[in-house]
Design an enzyme around this catalytic site. Sequence first.
Site, short mmCIF file in Angstrom:
data_model
loop_
_atom_site.label_atom_id
_atom_site.label_comp_id
_atom_site.label_asym_id
_atom_site.label_seq_id
_atom_site.Cartn_x
_atom_site.Cartn_y
_atom_site.Cartn_z
N CYS A 54 2.75 -7.84 23.62
CA CYS A 54 1.97 -7.31 22.50
C CYS A 54 1.10 -6.13 22.94
O CYS A 54 0.94 -5.15 22.19
CB CYS A 54 1.10 -8.41 21.90
N ARG A 131 6.80 -12.08 15.24
CA ARG A 131 6.86 -10.68 15.65
C ARG A 131 7.68 -9.96 14.59
O ARG A 131 8.75 -9.43 14.85
CB ARG A 131 7.46 -10.52 17.04
#
Length: 209
Positions: A54, A131
């Site tokens: 991330c 995601r």
Amino acid sequence: MTETQSPSSARTIRIGDFAPDFVARSTKGEVKLSSYRGRWLIFFSHPADFTPVCTTEFLGLARMKAEFAALDCALLGLSVDSLYAHLAWVRAIEQQFGASIDFPIIEDPSMVIGHAYGMIDAASTDAMAMRSAYFIDPKGVVRAVTCYPPNVGRSADEMLRLIAALQAVDDGKGFAPEGWQPGQPLLAPPPNGSADLPEGADWFCRTLP
């Protein structure tokens, strides 16, 4: 956070759906999704703050903020982490890598937004599969959706390319071919029937003049 579907009634958001509206706290203050109407928006989720994949995604998006701005495309992030975790992570990224995260990051500790968008299964208590990215047009319609596993990062370059391609074909006059980049020709739409068949051996796959 308000104005979303309940988890029991949620389903996966599909291309052509209106993006569900919500109000939530973020690193840039209160955010209302419908306030982005009139411009393009990439609304994306990430599994957790202070995680390696991330962090690289956010660095990539920060690096390309001028390119997204040139396409009048806003960015809006989300994870289940609290607002205070988001603020600490943003500060750590700036201190460690010298990158400024200028777009808002929404908190979703109850996973209400994640459930409303179908990012998470209604019965799930774990958001690590989150995601997802929703490419939303100025009218609030979802035009593309991507979903990656937690251990594979998205490409900021591809996110930018996809927005540019969606804008290029928005008038319905052409199609974007594989690997299309801004400035390259678009493909002619397929013929509607034999009466519309153009001459030439490439009638089924030709570029627009």
